[in-house]
Design a protein around this motif. Structure first.
Motif, PDB file in Angstrom:
ATOM      1  N   GLU A 105       0.606  -1.030  -0.076  1.00 17.57           N
ATOM      2  CA  GLU A 105       0.366   0.223   0.063  1.00 17.57           C
ATOM      3  C   GLU A 105       1.124   1.350   0.002  1.00 17.57           C
ATOM      4  O   GLU A 105       0.666   2.333  -0.962  1.00 17.57           O
ATOM      5  CB  GLU A 105      -0.831  -0.198   1.167  1.00 17.57           C
ATOM      6  CG  GLU A 105      -1.539  -0.918   1.296  1.00 17.57           C
ATOM      7  CD  GLU A 105      -2.890  -0.854   2.333  1.00 17.57           C
ATOM      8  OE1 GLU A 105      -4.419  -1.013   2.345  1.00 17.57           O
ATOM      9  OE2 GLU A 105      -2.566  -0.059   2.940  1.00 17.57           O
ATOM     10  N   LEU A 106       2.228   1.349   0.619  1.00 18.57           N
ATOM     11  CA  LEU A 106       2.829   2.205   0.954  1.00 18.57           C
ATOM     12  C   LEU A 106       3.566   2.551  -0.753  1.00 18.57           C
ATOM     13  O   LEU A 106       3.866   3.458  -0.658  1.00 18.57           O
ATOM     14  CB  LEU A 106       3.644   1.937   2.211  1.00 18.57           C
ATOM     15  CG  LEU A 106       5.137   3.359   1.687  1.00 18.57           C
ATOM     16  CD1 LEU A 106       4.318   4.889   2.675  1.00 18.57           C
ATOM     17  CD2 LEU A 106       5.758   2.744   2.958  1.00 18.57           C
ATOM     18  N   ILE A 109       1.256   4.182  -3.148  1.00 21.68           N
ATOM     19  CA  ILE A 109       0.817   5.145  -3.014  1.00 21.68           C
ATOM     20  C   ILE A 109       2.615   6.415  -3.458  1.00 21.68           C
ATOM     21  O   ILE A 109       2.340   7.517  -3.770  1.00 21.68           O
ATOM     22  CB  ILE A 109       0.468   5.986  -1.343  1.00 21.68           C
ATOM     23  CG1 ILE A 109      -0.179   7.090  -1.788  1.00 21.68           C
ATOM     24  CG2 ILE A 109       1.323   5.931  -0.514  1.00 21.68           C
ATOM     25  CD1 ILE A 109      -0.827   6.996  -0.794  1.00 21.68           C
ATOM     26  N   LEU A 110       3.784   5.526  -2.535  1.00 24.99           N
ATOM     27  CA  LEU A 110       5.366   5.998  -2.838  1.00 24.99           C
ATOM     28  C   LEU A 110       5.331   6.270  -4.744  1.00 24.99           C
ATOM     29  O   LEU A 110       5.332   7.829  -5.083  1.00 24.99           O
ATOM     30  CB  LEU A 110       6.178   5.890  -2.590  1.00 24.99           C
ATOM     31  CG  LEU A 110       6.242   5.469  -1.011  1.00 24.99           C
ATOM     32  CD1 LEU A 110       7.475   5.102  -0.525  1.00 24.99           C
ATOM     33  CD2 LEU A 110       6.339   6.948  -0.614  1.00 24.99           C
ATOM     34  N   LYS A 112       2.785   6.657  -6.891  1.00 24.80           N
ATOM     35  CA  LYS A 112       2.499   7.706  -7.632  1.00 24.80           C
ATOM     36  C   LYS A 112       2.544   9.178  -7.278  1.00 24.80           C
ATOM     37  O   LYS A 112       2.643  10.167  -8.474  1.00 24.80           O
ATOM     38  CB  LYS A 112       0.816   7.546  -6.833  1.00 24.80           C
ATOM     39  CG  LYS A 112       0.068   6.607  -7.165  1.00 24.80           C
ATOM     40  CD  LYS A 112      -1.586   6.965  -6.330  1.00 24.80           C
ATOM     41  CE  LYS A 112      -2.327   5.701  -6.379  1.00 24.80           C
ATOM     42  NZ  LYS A 112      -3.248   5.777  -5.704  1.00 24.80           N
ATOM     43  N   SER A 113       3.162   9.603  -6.161  1.00 28.24           N
ATOM     44  CA  SER A 113       4.012   9.968  -5.485  1.00 28.24           C
ATOM     45  C   SER A 113       5.191  10.604  -6.597  1.00 28.24           C
ATOM     46  O   SER A 113       5.387  11.986  -7.012  1.00 28.24           O
ATOM     47  CB  SER A 113       4.630  10.150  -4.143  1.00 28.24           C
ATOM     48  OG  SER A 113       5.089  11.351  -3.599  1.00 28.24           O
ATOM     49  N   TYR A 116       4.268  11.140 -10.130  1.00 25.70           N
ATOM     50  CA  TYR A 116       4.252  12.867 -10.186  1.00 25.70           C
ATOM     51  C   TYR A 116       4.798  14.410 -10.367  1.00 25.70           C
ATOM     52  O   TYR A 116       4.710  15.181 -10.960  1.00 25.70           O
ATOM     53  CB  TYR A 116       2.528  13.150  -8.679  1.00 25.70           C
ATOM     54  CG  TYR A 116       2.632  14.756  -8.333  1.00 25.70           C
ATOM     55  CD1 TYR A 116       1.751  15.459  -9.373  1.00 25.70           C
ATOM     56  CD2 TYR A 116       3.147  15.343  -7.702  1.00 25.70           C
ATOM     57  CE1 TYR A 116       1.574  16.898  -9.756  1.00 25.70           C
ATOM     58  CE2 TYR A 116       3.296  16.758  -8.276  1.00 25.70           C
ATOM     59  CZ  TYR A 116       1.727  18.131  -8.502  1.00 25.70           C
ATOM     60  OH  TYR A 116       1.621  19.203  -8.334  1.00 25.70           O
ATOM     61  N   SER A 117       5.605  13.336  -9.227  1.00 28.64           N
ATOM     62  CA  SER A 117       6.562  14.954  -9.296  1.00 28.64           C
ATOM     63  C   SER A 117       7.812  14.967 -10.022  1.00 28.64           C
ATOM     64  O   SER A 117       8.427  15.330 -10.145  1.00 28.64           O
ATOM     65  CB  SER A 117       8.284  14.278  -8.106  1.00 28.64           C
ATOM     66  OG  SER A 117       7.673  13.920  -6.902  1.00 28.64           O
ATOM     67  N   GLN A 120       7.029  17.791 -12.154  1.00 34.41           N
ATOM     68  CA  GLN A 120       7.547  18.626 -12.005  1.00 34.41           C
ATOM     69  C   GLN A 120       8.625  19.103 -12.468  1.00 34.41           C
ATOM     70  O   GLN A 120       9.549  20.144 -12.486  1.00 34.41           O
ATOM     71  CB  GLN A 120       7.276  18.995 -10.194  1.00 34.41           C
ATOM     72  CG  GLN A 120       5.469  18.661 -10.206  1.00 34.41           C
ATOM     73  CD  GLN A 120       4.773  20.190 -10.419  1.00 34.41           C
ATOM     74  OE1 GLN A 120       5.033  21.208 -10.590  1.00 34.41           O
ATOM     75  NE2 GLN A 120       3.922  18.944 -11.270  1.00 34.41           N
ATOM     76  N   ASP A 143      -4.413   4.603 -11.780  1.00 34.99           N
ATOM     77  CA  ASP A 143      -3.891   5.241 -10.996  1.00 34.99           C
ATOM     78  C   ASP A 143      -3.048   7.088 -12.314  1.00 34.99           C
ATOM     79  O   ASP A 143      -2.752   8.195 -11.058  1.00 34.99           O
ATOM     80  CB  ASP A 143      -3.836   5.561 -10.042  1.00 34.99           C
ATOM     81  CG  ASP A 143      -4.926   5.020  -9.353  1.00 34.99           C
ATOM     82  OD1 ASP A 143      -6.049   4.915  -9.664  1.00 34.99           O
ATOM     83  OD2 ASP A 143      -4.895   3.550  -8.586  1.00 34.99           O
ATOM     84  N   GLU A 146      -3.300  10.507 -15.890  1.00 30.42           N
ATOM     85  CA  GLU A 146      -2.823  11.781 -15.971  1.00 30.42           C
ATOM     86  C   GLU A 146      -1.871  12.153 -16.112  1.00 30.42           C
ATOM     87  O   GLU A 146      -1.527  13.034 -16.911  1.00 30.42           O
ATOM     88  CB  GLU A 146      -3.768  11.717 -14.917  1.00 30.42           C
ATOM     89  CG  GLU A 146      -4.706  13.791 -15.886  1.00 30.42           C
ATOM     90  CD  GLU A 146      -5.603  14.302 -14.306  1.00 30.42           C
ATOM     91  OE1 GLU A 146      -6.864  13.366 -13.633  1.00 30.42           O
ATOM     92  OE2 GLU A 146      -5.502  15.154 -13.770  1.00 30.42           O
ATOM     93  N   ASP A 147      -0.790  12.309 -14.592  1.00 30.77           N
ATOM     94  CA  ASP A 147       0.422  12.214 -14.492  1.00 30.77           C
ATOM     95  C   ASP A 147       1.876  11.628 -16.427  1.00 30.77           C
ATOM     96  O   ASP A 147       2.738  11.930 -16.545  1.00 30.77           O
ATOM     97  CB  ASP A 147       0.654  11.601 -13.693  1.00 30.77           C
ATOM     98  CG  ASP A 147       0.710  12.792 -12.428  1.00 30.77           C
ATOM     99  OD1 ASP A 147      -0.006  13.894 -12.469  1.00 30.77           O
ATOM    100  OD2 ASP A 147       0.428  11.986 -11.125  1.00 30.77           O
ATOM    101  N   THR A 150       0.359  13.705 -18.971  1.00 31.66           N
ATOM    102  CA  THR A 150       1.486  15.490 -18.664  1.00 31.66           C
ATOM    103  C   THR A 150       2.529  15.034 -19.028  1.00 31.66           C
ATOM    104  O   THR A 150       3.577  15.869 -19.965  1.00 31.66           O
ATOM    105  CB  THR A 150       1.079  15.825 -17.323  1.00 31.66           C
ATOM    106  OG1 THR A 150       0.183  15.699 -16.799  1.00 31.66           O
ATOM    107  CG2 THR A 150       2.111  16.809 -17.148  1.00 31.66           C
TER     108      THR A 150
END
Lengths: 199, 84
Positions: A105-106, A109-110, A112-113, A116-117, A120, A143, A146-147, A150
């Protein structure tokens, strides 16, 4: 101008790409044309990608079930391709749908993060490779689509291992980027300036 | 407009992420922006249309947020205005 015809019907990837490369090599040093005859769109895409990546001219046409990819490689183009060795600046490789080992689970989520990064960054990755469990990230229901979109809009090339999509039965669910194979993956990793593996 | 939910720890962030996904509330994950603290953290982005629903869900399930921010601008120029 010398023209070489390659029959690659009933051949699955990466064989048509390898045959095309071999034929292009035979044009050295004067240059010429290579026509590769295939019977599926994935082969057309992969051959075109290889040809474009090396700076050759490429076009294709379809007649019934057969497709012909026309590659033109002038002496100058061959020289440049040999000098550059189709180098990719940065490659990010994803072999899993989670980041790190421990708690899934962690890890999810990591990841995805993490993706996303990447959106940026001032200079986005030139290429992203997805294989094994990473194939789930580029398919419907992911999930991070979208990123990834981008990143694709910023010019990142997104490639997913076809064998892996096939293994998980999600080949028809690919939602972003192209299908690739192990030869192309290894070649990209081998010629890249920087390879970052998400582990 | 997008809002950013930050949490007191990663467990709360993961619980909230699952809760939003279960309730079919569109949510996206990102790392805690540097200007919101130096703690290593995960936070969740929610569109304005779902802000109230997300806020209510979190309250009803006893999940503790560290703060909720309105995200203004995009890219490197993003700023975060405290909303709750």
């Amino acid at each position: 101008m010398k023209t070489v015809k390659v029959e690659a019907l009933n051949q699955t990837c990466p064989l048509p790409v390898i045959a095309a490369k071999k034929a292009i090599k035979s044009l050295t040093p004067d240059g010429g044309k290579v026509d590769v005859v295939v019977d599926n769109d994935v082969a057309v895409k992969n051959i075109s990608k290889m040809a474009n990546g090396n700076g050759y001219q490429v076009s294709s046409d379809t007649e019934g079930e057969t497709r012909t990819v026309h590659i033109t490689a002038t002496a100058d183009m061959l020289k440049k391709a040999a000098a550059h060795g189709s180098i990719v600046a940065s490659v990010y490789a994803f072999g899993s749908k989670t980041l790190g080992t421990g708690d899934d689970e962690l890890g999810s989520i990591l990841l995805k993060s993490y993706i996303y990064s990447l959106t940026q960054l001032d200079t986005p990755p030139e290429q992203m490779l997805f294989y094994n469990g990473g194939a789930w990230l580029t398919t419907e229901g992911s999930d991070v689509l979208e990123d990834l979109q981008t990143l694709a809009d910023k010019g990142t090339q997104i490639n997913t291992c076809g064998t892996c999509l096939d293994f998980y039965g999600i080949k028809d669910k690919l939602a972003i980027g192209d299908i690739t194979n192990m030869y192309a993956i290894v070649e990209t990793l081998n010629t890249a300036d920087k390879v970052v593996t998400a582990q | 407009m997008t809002y950013l939910f930050t949490f007191i720890n990663t467990h709360n962030a993961i619980t909230a992420s699952h809760l939003f996904e279960t309730e079919k509330l569109p949510v996206r994950v990102m790392p805690l922006p540097g200007q919101l603290g130096d703690a290593c953290g995960i936070c969740l982005r929610v569109d304005a249309d779902y802000l109230q629903q997300a806020f209510d869900l979190i309250k009803d399930h006893g999940i503790t947020t560290a703060g909720i921010y309105k995200i203004i601008g995009s890219g490197a120029k993003q700023v975060y205005e405290k909303w709750h």
